[in-house]
Enzyme design. Structure first.
Site, PDB file in Angstrom:
ATOM      1  N   GLY A  98      42.081  -9.395  22.616  1.00  0.00           N
ATOM      2  CA  GLY A  98      41.171  -9.214  21.507  1.00  0.00           C
ATOM      3  C   GLY A  98      41.611  -8.017  20.686  1.00  0.00           C
ATOM      4  N   TYR A  99      41.147  -7.966  19.452  1.00  0.00           N
ATOM      5  CA  TYR A  99      41.576  -6.924  18.515  1.00  0.00           C
ATOM      6  C   TYR A  99      40.392  -6.029  18.147  1.00  0.00           C
ATOM      7  CZ  TYR A  99      45.949  -9.253  18.484  1.00  0.00           C
ATOM      8  OH  TYR A  99      47.149  -9.769  18.899  1.00  0.00           O
ATOM      9  N   LEU A 100      40.579  -4.732  18.417  1.00  0.00           N
ATOM     10  CA  LEU A 100      39.567  -3.742  18.049  1.00  0.00           C
ATOM     11  C   LEU A 100      39.708  -3.365  16.585  1.00  0.00           C
ATOM     12  CD1 LEU A 100      39.952  -1.504  21.212  1.00  0.00           C
ATOM     13  CD2 LEU A 100      38.275  -3.306  20.803  1.00  0.00           C
ATOM     14  N   ASP A 112      36.709  -7.532  17.509  1.00  0.00           N
ATOM     15  CA  ASP A 112      36.271  -8.279  16.331  1.00  0.00           C
ATOM     16  C   ASP A 112      36.950  -9.640  16.313  1.00  0.00           C
ATOM     17  OD1 ASP A 112      34.726  -6.199  15.335  1.00  0.00           O
ATOM     18  OD2 ASP A 112      36.369  -5.361  14.161  1.00  0.00           O
TER      19      ASP A 112
END
Length: 149
Positions: A27-29, A76
């Site tokens: 996942g991408y912060l 996000d």
């Protein structure tokens, strides 16, 4: 520094099941700059990637499972899951073949990492590779994480 070229794959190579593989969830912060959390089997990473397409800065920091799970909840966009096969080439390079799960399936991307830009420029892709997408940011995982379905 990460130096890699990416290709779309339409037909999987034979004997894929004889290759080593990993299950990846990420996942991408943040996507500018890229800050990613990843689980690869039982290993966990926090990664920073700078700007760029074929060549860019990359730093990986090992983290605990607990830290990964905490940060994954803060990601996000789309969580990306895929199976990565490691396919050795005769020239000492390795193809990282990513078969994406839903909602990205049937997307399959092959990546090859290089020690230098010169080596990357001289790479001749195997016949079963499809269209090169190295310079198309749409196929970066950070872009996929923002895709609307």
């Amino acid at each position: 520094m990460e130096i890699e070229r990416k290709f779309l794959i339409e037909a999987l190579p034979p004997d894929l099941d004889s290759c080593r593989s990993h299950i990846i969830e990420q996942g991408y912060l943040c996507t500018e700059p890229v800050i990613r959390v990843r689980r690869e089997d039982d290993d966990y990473w926090l990664t920073y990637k700078g700007k760029g397409l074929m060549v860019r800065e990359e730093h990986n920091l090992p983290i605990t499972r607990e830290a990964y799970e905490h940060l994954r909840e803060k990601a996000d966009g789309n969580l990306i899951t895929k199976k990565r096969y490691l396919i050795p080439l005769d020239n000492g390079l390795t193809i990282e073949l990513d078969i994406f799960d839903k909602p990205f399936a049937p997307l399959v991307i092959a990546e090859v990492e290089f020690a230098s830009e010169e080596e990357a420029g001289g790479f001749v892709a195997p016949d079963w590779f499809g269209k090169e997408v190295t310079f198309n940011s749409e196929y970066q995982n950070s872009s996929l994480s923002r895709k609307k379905f």
